[in-house]
Design a protein around this motif. Structure first.
Motif, short mmCIF file in Angstrom:
data_model
loop_
_atom_site.label_atom_id
_atom_site.label_comp_id
_atom_site.label_asym_id
_atom_site.label_seq_id
_atom_site.Cartn_x
_atom_site.Cartn_y
_atom_site.Cartn_z
N SER A 228 0.83 -1.20 0.00
CA SER A 228 0.00 0.00 0.00
C SER A 228 0.86 1.26 0.00
O SER A 228 0.62 2.20 -0.76
N ILE A 229 1.90 1.28 0.85
CA ILE A 229 2.77 2.45 0.93
C ILE A 229 3.55 2.63 -0.37
O ILE A 229 3.70 3.74 -0.88
N PHE A 230 4.05 1.52 -0.92
CA PHE A 230 4.83 1.57 -2.15
C PHE A 230 3.99 2.13 -3.31
O PHE A 230 4.45 3.01 -4.05
N GLU A 231 2.77 1.62 -3.46
CA GLU A 231 1.90 2.10 -4.55
C GLU A 231 1.55 3.56 -4.36
O GLU A 231 1.51 4.33 -5.33
N SER A 232 1.29 3.95 -3.12
CA SER A 232 0.96 5.35 -2.83
C SER A 232 2.15 6.26 -3.11
O SER A 232 2.00 7.33 -3.71
N SER B 42 -0.15 20.29 2.44
CA SER B 42 0.85 21.25 2.92
C SER B 42 2.13 20.50 3.29
O SER B 42 2.09 19.33 3.71
N ASP B 43 3.27 21.15 3.11
CA ASP B 43 4.58 20.52 3.37
C ASP B 43 4.70 19.21 2.60
O ASP B 43 5.19 18.21 3.12
N PHE B 44 4.27 19.25 1.34
CA PHE B 44 4.21 18.04 0.53
C PHE B 44 5.56 17.33 0.42
O PHE B 44 5.65 16.12 0.60
N SER B 45 6.61 18.09 0.11
CA SER B 45 7.93 17.48 -0.09
C SER B 45 8.41 16.75 1.17
O SER B 45 8.97 15.65 1.09
N THR B 46 8.19 17.38 2.32
CA THR B 46 8.60 16.76 3.59
C THR B 46 7.81 15.50 3.86
O THR B 46 8.36 14.47 4.28
N LYS B 47 6.51 15.56 3.59
CA LYS B 47 5.65 14.40 3.82
C LYS B 47 6.01 13.25 2.89
O LYS B 47 5.93 12.08 3.27
N GLU C 109 8.72 7.87 2.30
CA GLU C 109 9.84 7.03 1.87
C GLU C 109 10.50 6.36 3.06
O GLU C 109 10.86 5.18 3.03
N ALA C 110 10.67 7.13 4.14
CA ALA C 110 11.28 6.59 5.36
C ALA C 110 10.40 5.50 5.97
O ALA C 110 10.89 4.49 6.48
N GLU C 111 9.09 5.72 5.90
CA GLU C 111 8.14 4.73 6.43
C GLU C 111 8.22 3.43 5.64
O GLU C 111 8.16 2.33 6.21
N LEU C 112 8.39 3.55 4.31
CA LEU C 112 8.51 2.36 3.47
C LEU C 112 9.78 1.59 3.82
O LEU C 112 9.76 0.36 3.91
N GLU C 113 10.88 2.29 4.02
CA GLU C 113 12.13 1.64 4.38
C GLU C 113 12.01 0.93 5.73
O GLU C 113 12.54 -0.17 5.93
N LYS C 114 11.31 1.55 6.66
CA LYS C 114 11.11 0.97 7.98
C LYS C 114 10.30 -0.32 7.90
O LYS C 114 10.64 -1.34 8.53
#
Length: 264
Positions: A110-114, A210-215, A220-225
């Motif tokens: 789900s995270i990868f596709e998103s 808002s803060d799209f780039s940071t989110k 990406e960090a969540e996917l790696e985790k």
């Protein structure tokens, strides 16, 4: 004096006897499980056999292909009832592990596709800065929608002229629709009719661009985790796969013994 019962495969008899003989204070008395006279456990053993086969099949979806060696470790039990309980407990542990791994894999997918989708949108006609601007709209509503078979131009023709329709991504096809609040129902109906479905914001975005780039970086960090957690769980499964194969052998032999006993 205390008594201990060991249940093991016939193929392991020599190993078991060697270990027991090393203990001078132990007396060994051999007998087959059939001596316990528990034909009533046939269905329980067959159920365990089916569960183990299912687990082995599911495990092979996660670990590298190849021949694994059964890890020889006799099952210790007092009688057939205890034998069923002991293996049932082990099997339940493997089932829990597979269930957790299935859940982790679904989250990863789900995270990868998103992430893939929103990266595509960010690199399209809008860009990250424009996406952040959308969160500032007060008098308008907006929605992103994607389609595998329809084009943005097809959708544009079906929506009211007062709607703004932008191609947010070409591959995959994603449209941004900006509309007046009273038009929301008809916009949703036309999206469905045109073969488009709404694109949900990732949970970590908390309903805002808002803060799209940071989110996006956080995603990406969540996917790696989650991938790290998945790898660790697979490692546990791989280390214990030999034991699971051994249990399959043990239960298969036990099923044969009980079947013969039932016919005698």
């Amino acid at each position: 004096m205390c008594h201990t019962s060991l249940i093991f495969l016939k193929s392991d008899s020599e190993k078991v006897i060697d270990v027991v003989n090393q203990k001078a204070d132990l007396h060994l008395s051999l007998r087959e499980m059939g001596d316990f006279g528990a034909v009533d456990y046939v269905s329980e053993v067959e159920s365990l056999r089916g569960r183990i086969k299912d687990l082995i099949s599911k495990t092979r979806n996660y670990i590298p292909s190849g021949d694994a060696t059964p890890a020889s470790s006799p099952v210790s039990a007092r009688d057939w009832g205890d034998y069923v309980d002991v293996i049932d407990s082990e099997v339940a542990g493997y089932e829990k592990l597979i269930h957790e791994l299935d859940g982790i894999s679904k989250v990863e997918e789900s995270i990868f596709e998103s992430l893939l989708l929103w990266k595509s949108i960010a690199s399209g006609n809008l860009g990250a800065s424009s996406l952040e601007t959308l969160s500032q709209l007060k008098e308008f509503g907006f929605i992103f929608a994607n389609s595998e078979k329809s084009s943005v131009s097809d959708l544009r023709k079906m929506l009211p002229a007062t709607c703004v329709v932008i191609e947010a991504s070409r591959a995959p096809t994603v449209a941004l629709v900006v509309y007046l609040p009273p038009q929301e129902n008809i916009v949703m109906q036309q999206l469905e009719s045109a073969g488009f479905r709404p694109v949900s914001l990732p949970e970590g975005f908390r309903g805002s661009l808002s803060d799209f780039s940071t989110k996006l970086k956080n995603l990406e960090a969540e996917l790696e985790k989650i991938r790290k957690t998945k790898a660790e769980t697979i490692s546990i499964l791989e280390r214990n796969f030999g034991r699971l194969l051994y249990l399959e052998q043990s239960v298969s032999d036990s099923s044969s013994i009980l079947s013969v006993k039932g016919k005698s």
